[in-house]
Design an enzyme around this catalytic site. Structure first.
Site, mmCIF file in Angstrom:
data_model
loop_
_atom_site.group_PDB
_atom_site.id
_atom_site.type_symbol
_atom_site.label_atom_id
_atom_site.label_comp_id
_atom_site.label_asym_id
_atom_site.label_seq_id
_atom_site.Cartn_x
_atom_site.Cartn_y
_atom_site.Cartn_z
ATOM 1 N N THR A 1 -2.524 -10.774 4.906
ATOM 2 C CA THR A 1 -3.662 -10.074 5.606
ATOM 3 C C THR A 1 -3.945 -8.789 4.490
ATOM 4 O O THR A 1 -4.908 -9.027 3.989
ATOM 5 C CB THR A 1 -2.986 -9.251 6.651
ATOM 6 O OG1 THR A 1 -1.668 -8.535 6.387
ATOM 7 C CG2 THR A 1 -2.908 -10.399 7.967
ATOM 8 N N LYS B 1 4.349 -13.302 3.589
ATOM 9 C CA LYS B 1 3.405 -12.364 3.356
ATOM 10 C C LYS B 1 3.964 -10.942 4.042
ATOM 11 O O LYS B 1 4.923 -11.025 4.660
ATOM 12 C CB LYS B 1 2.273 -12.886 4.215
ATOM 13 C CG LYS B 1 2.168 -13.000 5.628
ATOM 14 C CD LYS B 1 1.795 -11.812 6.431
ATOM 15 C CE LYS B 1 0.872 -10.887 6.004
ATOM 16 N NZ LYS B 1 0.875 -9.620 6.833
ATOM 17 N N THR C 1 2.418 -7.670 9.419
ATOM 18 C CA THR C 1 3.628 -8.422 9.862
ATOM 19 C C THR C 1 4.393 -8.635 8.739
ATOM 20 O O THR C 1 3.727 -8.975 7.457
ATOM 21 C CB THR C 1 3.327 -9.548 10.868
ATOM 22 O OG1 THR C 1 2.790 -8.921 12.041
ATOM 23 C CG2 THR C 1 4.200 -10.388 11.087
ATOM 24 N N GLU D 1 1.771 -1.348 0.963
ATOM 25 C CA GLU D 1 0.481 -0.716 0.886
ATOM 26 C C GLU D 1 0.328 0.612 0.080
ATOM 27 O O GLU D 1 1.235 1.601 0.281
ATOM 28 C CB GLU D 1 0.019 -0.580 2.331
ATOM 29 C CG GLU D 1 -0.189 -1.680 3.103
ATOM 30 C CD GLU D 1 -0.363 -1.307 4.731
ATOM 31 O OE1 GLU D 1 0.042 -0.331 4.779
ATOM 32 O OE2 GLU D 1 -0.770 -2.209 5.243
ATOM 33 N N ASN E 1 -4.383 3.116 5.471
ATOM 34 C CA ASN E 1 -4.062 3.191 6.938
ATOM 35 C C ASN E 1 -5.087 3.931 7.667
ATOM 36 O O ASN E 1 -4.990 3.777 8.958
ATOM 37 C CB ASN E 1 -2.544 3.389 7.025
ATOM 38 C CG ASN E 1 -1.738 1.973 6.659
ATOM 39 O OD1 ASN E 1 -1.869 1.215 7.404
ATOM 40 N ND2 ASN E 1 -0.918 2.426 5.555
#
Lengths: 399, 399
Positions: B150, B176, B187, B272, B394
């Site tokens: 993702t 992932k 996730t 991230e 985010n």
């Protein structure tokens, strides 16, 4: 309610004087505060639950068993992780203050906030204590509120006045706290006074209940410092004595709740880098503890916080945080509202207008209401968004 | 160790084929993956503990009781908070896959990752399933690893080969996960295969132990999604059967640990907005559970994370997080090292060279070692710093 909001903070209460000066711990800002009660005051305190407890916390925990007459507070250095020498320094701060004021050493409490792991600059503090005692005044509350600040951008004061049996009384206080930094951490501190006379155990019980609904319901980054302290002094100057539960204690409790809630919300609003306050209400909780646990999981989720910063109606991040909060509930009964806008029902997403959501998300305070539909308890808690500015403040403090 | 690292992931293991294609859930990137075993495989799984469990998790939890032969996975939509229709869609994904492959419906597991609260675009997925079954190949692992991404920036594969009783076996997998977003969450998913034959309960027990030491020891933002899944398939193609604990199971466990640790660290490294990995070791723990609890408190502290981002040797923030972690320990016994540099002993700060600290903090991976001096257990965990980029990813996903 039997009370009205009044201007000022701790020195809005009869018999309390205060002062705030610069003694040299910080470069130029005020860094030493003193609160003084004309008569010895019954005391109560709530302290950090962190296993690392700063020296002044260890000392003040003991001191509140006595009647207190003064609190000496420094900012810029937390006197934490400083071992036996730190404890000696905290005791010395109290002793010098007691001597200068001509009161017993045991009636002085000590509080510190700022850098951890460094010894206090005692020479500067001792000189400062001599100076500050001559600055005490009934108008000194704002100076004290300023002197306890670390990364706070505004001083925090609140006070209310009420009546019990036709006689006026008041409750007022000052607070600081906007996250934990500086460069190691900062702290939540609040010093509240009342001119009522209240039996010690009742005072302690009432303070604990009020702290649980106010200072313990806010979070900026979920970190609990080594120095967090809320002190409450009741000096009896109003001529009213409360020795048992009943409507008079309830009136005091409401007043204390109003002052504490205002100070707590000022802390959140001044949260490091916060652009928005999240006002979270969870209805239908099985009990208070689980409601609070869930509220803290939601408000401490970086994903919820960044979504609010980005004005994104990400209710999925809210239910996810609920789901890992450790609270047992039934997902299929969950309702979530963003402001007035229903976004989830029966644990499932609803179609909603992104435009309407944006009008809510553009407010300074974002109301989020969850209903677990399990019990009758309702909790309220306040948090902040997570912004670039938070990262900057906490990453670049020393660069 | 009786094994060597080899190239590739799940399709490096005998009898496994895979494929990854674009079916139209995402705009242009791959979004549908298929893993297939030539023979039905004994299966084990570890799933999210979030109370909100996505439909594919509910289905796959049941399916692993059977021997599995295929896993169909989509990215771009998590099929979470979608109620009864979500469960029907997950079942339909399995049914269409089974039909296209000519295998029983009960031997197909399903996994999803992406947006929550929205229904799957089933027409696109059904068409995609027909296409993907004809793309299966023993070289398809990298395509599958790509299709489950993702916000990941790199596909994640790992594999090792070893010998048991002179016969070669292998373990390989894909994973992932880089945080929870997209726009509601992402996730952690991992799919691992081995060509050993292992009795089901032993396989499940071994997987659980290994997950606890690897995937459960990493954190990017502390959020546990509705879809987190680790699946392990053992297809027996190597001709070796393990039916009881012993040195053979230990060898397999080491191999599984190596693959899982590598995949877990790849997830953290791809966290991230992460600029640094924090490699935290806590020695002298009373037990594993309390060591893990403390490690997660330290690694999830925004103040620790921003300090590492800002290259600030803020050990005070580390001990603060330890202090509120809920683990009982003796502050006066605590030692903290930053890389090789001792920064705290006996719960107190040491004088250290800021310059030496900076040489540690400028590394990509920052080793922090804590010793509680309480017990003999040692835990290792991995986290990331908190950067402007994390906030941007985010906060601005949909803008």
């Amino acid at each position: 309610m039997g009370f009205e909001k009044i201007a000022g903070g701790i020195t809005a209460v009869s018999g309390f004087m205060a002062a705030g000066i610069h003694c040299g711990i910080k470069k130029s800002k005020k860094d030493l505060a003193l609160i003084y009660s004309a008569t010895p005051a019954t005391s109560a305190g709530v302290f950090t639950k962190n296993l690392f407890q700063a020296a002044p916390v260890l000392l003040t925990r003991e001191r509140i068993k006595n009647k207190l007459q003064a609190i000496i507070i420094n900012s810029g250095n937390a006197n934490a992780c400083t071992g036996e020498k730190g404890l000696e320094d905290a005791r010395a701060m109290a002793a010098y203050t007691a001597r200068a004021l001509g009161i017993p050493e045991e009636s002085v409490a000590v509080s510190s906030t700022g850098v951890i792991g460094e010894y206090l600059p005692m020479e500067k503090i001792i000189a400062g204590i001599k100076d500050i005692c001559s600055c005490l005044s009934a108008e000194g509350g704002p100076q004290a509120a300023e002197a306890i600040m670390t990364t706070d951008t505004v001083p925090k004061e609140a006070a209310v006045r009420g009546k019990i049996k036709g006689l006026p009384f008041s409750v007022g206080g000052i607070a600081k706290g906007s996250g934990m930094i500086c460069p190691n951490m900062a702290t939540m501190l609040a010093f509240i006074g009342t001119d009522l006379q209240i039996e010690r155990e009742l005072l302690q019980k009432t303070l604990k209940e009020v702290v649980n609904r106010t200072f313990n319901m806010i979070t900026v980054d979920g970190d609990t410092s080594t120095n967090d302290t809320v002190l409450l002094l009741a000096n009896g100057q109003a001529g009213i004595t409360i020795e048992a539960p009943g409507p008079e204690l309830d009136t005091f409790k409401e007043a204390l709740l109003a002052v504490s809630a205002k100070l707590a919300k000022m802390i959140v609003r001044d949260g490091e880098g916060a652009t928005k306050v999240i006002a979270l209400k969870i209805k239908g909780c099985p009990d208070f503890a689980s409601g609070r646990q869930m509220a803290m999981a939601v408000l401490n989720s970086n994903l919820v916080k960044t979504a609010i910063f980005g004005k994104d109606a990400n209710w999925g991040r809210i239910v996810t945080a609920m789901g890992y909060s450790g609270v047992d509930f039934e997902p299929s009964k969950v309702e979530v509202n963003l402001g007035h806008l229903p976004v989830a029902r029966n644990g499932r997403g609803l179609a909603f207008s992104e435009e309407e959501a944006l009008t809510v998300l553009e407010q300074d305070e974002i109301p989020i209401t969850i209903n677990l539909n399990l019990g009758t308890t309702e909790v309220e808690a306040w948090g902040t968004d997570l912004s670039y500015e938070y990262v900057r403040i906490n990453a670049e403090y020393r660069s």
